[in-house]
Design an enzyme around this catalytic site. Structure first.
Site, PDB file in Angstrom:
ATOM      1  N   GLU A  55       1.398  -8.585  11.713  1.00 62.12           N
ATOM      2  CA  GLU A  55       1.213  -8.283  10.292  1.00 62.12           C
ATOM      3  C   GLU A  55       2.565  -8.049   9.604  1.00 62.12           C
ATOM      4  OE1 GLU A  55      -1.155  -4.765   9.900  1.00 62.12           O
ATOM      5  OE2 GLU A  55      -1.578  -5.072   7.764  1.00 62.12           O
ATOM      6  N   ASP A  72       0.759  -1.253   0.000  1.00 55.69           N
ATOM      7  CA  ASP A  72       0.000   0.000   0.000  1.00 55.69           C
ATOM      8  C   ASP A  72       0.789   1.303   0.000  1.00 55.69           C
ATOM      9  OD1 ASP A  72      -1.804  -2.026   0.392  1.00 55.69           O
ATOM     10  OD2 ASP A  72      -2.813  -1.096   2.092  1.00 55.69           O
TER      11      ASP A  72
HETATM   12  C1  GLC Z   1      -3.108  -4.101   3.950  1.00 54.97           C
HETATM   13  C2  GLC Z   1      -2.020  -4.713   3.075  1.00 54.97           C
HETATM   14  C3  GLC Z   1      -2.647  -5.540   1.971  1.00 54.97           C
HETATM   15  C4  GLC Z   1      -3.582  -6.567   2.586  1.00 54.97           C
HETATM   16  C5  GLC Z   1      -4.608  -5.894   3.519  1.00 54.97           C
HETATM   17  C6  GLC Z   1      -5.437  -6.883   4.306  1.00 54.97           C
HETATM   18  O1  GLC Z   1      -3.888  -3.207   3.223  1.00 54.97           O
HETATM   19  O2  GLC Z   1      -1.201  -3.732   2.549  1.00 54.97           O
HETATM   20  O3  GLC Z   1      -1.669  -6.160   1.197  1.00 54.97           O
HETATM   21  O4  GLC Z   1      -4.234  -7.284   1.612  1.00 54.97           O
HETATM   22  O5  GLC Z   1      -3.943  -5.093   4.446  1.00 54.97           O
HETATM   23  O6  GLC Z   1      -4.611  -7.716   5.061  1.00 54.97           O
END
Ligand code: GLC
Length: 433
Positions: A399, A168
């Site tokens: 995460e 992101d």
């Molecule tokens: C964040 C990450 C993305 C992922 C999402 C849900 O937005 O950057 O890659 O899919 O979280 O985990």
């Protein structure tokens, strides 16, 4: 079964919502495209029925044109911004009538996920039946990409939003934000009430994110209009590597099924894609693959963990693969670093605590591990695997993780959401592998 393995199963069971998994409670309370695929790989090791249901639910959200959205909003939830009212997927004439979703997608992992599920399965016959009932939807999704996201017919598809990349807030996008000047939006962030704001994107970055969506909405998410007007239009090596890897899996699975009609089309895409990928996205100066800014017609010359993801798809030849690994070890692999930071640790844009600006992510490590094994670079593959297990063992199922080893001494080097699904799912696969 080790304690760590048991805990991973527990994380996945807690994040199961009857027909799909959420990535993480509160922070991500819906179904996400590539999360879902990667989670299904973990589920397949201990509950094949859930793995299949996860994929079926994901594919059930497919639009009339083959598109699969990045978030499927299965429920009302006010713990997430921007939600369905902002995204307005209903504006697209062929969007799903059944589910609210976003109007953007995510890396197309589903093809290779089907192959992984087949590899893991102990009842190949039953799994092949499941694959037979879903594979055409995945093919249709690839057809959507090649027909709508490749304006110059190069075999390389574009993404029109940073959220489509999955990475992101990568520093790579900073160069694109420099070309834009979006309005100041007024909105209430929810992510920063769940997670330390210093580990998340800034308000100004969010203005850019929302503005790109507004442009797409103004044109009812028309692909042709987006290709013409979106200030963000990028050929991303990670995204395209996922598509190529998935093409290869579809070819393998269609052949296993004895259904050959779609194979020649897949092979045509594959050949062109790999050729363009190698000629356009490989950067000789950097020694690895980089992103290409299609809107401003320039390469974005930065190293990131995405730069090495083509190994997973078998894109470079052996010589190039070995040279890339040397580059990776030199920049990302010092003795005080865990592999593999999400962004070049030698760059001034590197931030080891902030989301995709430096921390290690388990999904990219899993791809790197499998990619290295493919090229029989086994010692480094083992290192990536051990680093991944150590980070999870010492900190929990976070995460993302600090890449600096010294930060791991007190077990507080896991950041972002905790009990994060793909961290658990891919750990299970690594422990089984
Ligand atoms: C964040 C990450 C993305 C992922 C999402 C849900 O937005 O950057 O890659 O899919 O979280 O985990």
């Amino acid at each position: 079964m080790s304690e760590l393995y048991k805990k991973a199963i527990e994380v996945l069971e807690n994040n199961w919502r009857g027909r799909f998994s959420i990535p993480c409670a509160k922070l991500y309370p819906f179904q996400w495209f590539w999360d879902s695929g990667l989670i299904a790989i973990g589920l397949a090791h201990f509950d094949m029925e859930k793995a299949e249901t996860e994929i079926k639910t994901l594919l059930d959200s497919q639009w009339g044109n083959g598109f699969i959205p990045h978030i499927i909003f299965h429920s009302e939830s006010d713990s997430y911004f921007p939600g369905p009212d902002f995204h307005r997927s209903d504006l697209h004439p062929q969007s799903s009538k059944k589910y609210n979703s976003t109007g953007m997608t995510q890396p197309p992992v589903t093809g290779f996920v089907l192959e992984e599920i087949y590899r893991i399965s102990k009842d190949k016959k039953a799994t092949l039946k499941f694959i037979e009932s879903t594979i055409d939807k995945v093919f249709f999704n690839h057809q959507y990409f090649y027909n709508n996201r490749d304006p110059h017919n190069e075999g390389l598809v574009y993404i029109y939003h940073n959220w489509e990349s999955g990475t992101d807030n990568s520093p790579i996008w900073d160069d694109i934000w420099d070309t834009m000047n979006p309005p100041e939006y007024t909105f209430e962030r929810r992510d920063t009430t769940h997670v330390d704001p210093s580990q998340r994107p800034s308000k100004r970055e969010y203005d850019h994110y929302l503005y790109i969506i507004d442009i797409a909405k103004e044109h009812n998410y028309s692909d042709a209009k987006i290709a013409e007007l979106s200030p963000f239009l990028v050929q991303d090596p990670l995204f395209n590597a996922m598509l190529i890897k998935s093409n290869e899996s579809l070819i393998y699975l269609y052949e296993k099924l004895g259904k050959h009609e779609k194979v020649s089309q897949l092979k045509k895409w594959q050949e062109k894609s790999i050729q363009s990928f190698n000629s356009k996205l490989f950067d000789e100066e950097i020694g690895a693959y980089v992103h290409y800014d299609l809107r401003n017609e320039r390469p974005l010359q930065f190293l990131s963990s995405s730069s090495f993801s083509p190994l997973f798809a078998g894109i470079p030849d052996e010589e190039r693969a070995n040279a890339m690994v040397e580059v990776m070890l030199k920049k990302f692999g010092g003795e005080h670093q865990y592999l593999c930071a999400s962004f070049d640790p030698t760059s001034e844009r590197f931030n080891p605590k902030k989301y995709w600006r430096g921390p290690v992510w388990i999904n990219l490590n899993w791809m790197l591990y499998n990619g290295l094994k493919k090229y029989e670079i086994n010692d480094i593959a083992q290192r990536v695997k051990q680093d991944t297990i150590d980070m999870l063992q010492n900190n929990g199922f976070y995460e993302y993780f600090d890449s600096r080893k010294e930060m791991h001494n007190n077990g507080k080097a896991g950041y972002g959401g905790n009990n994060f699904s793909w961290s658990a799912a891919l750990l299970i696969d690594l422990l089984e592998g």
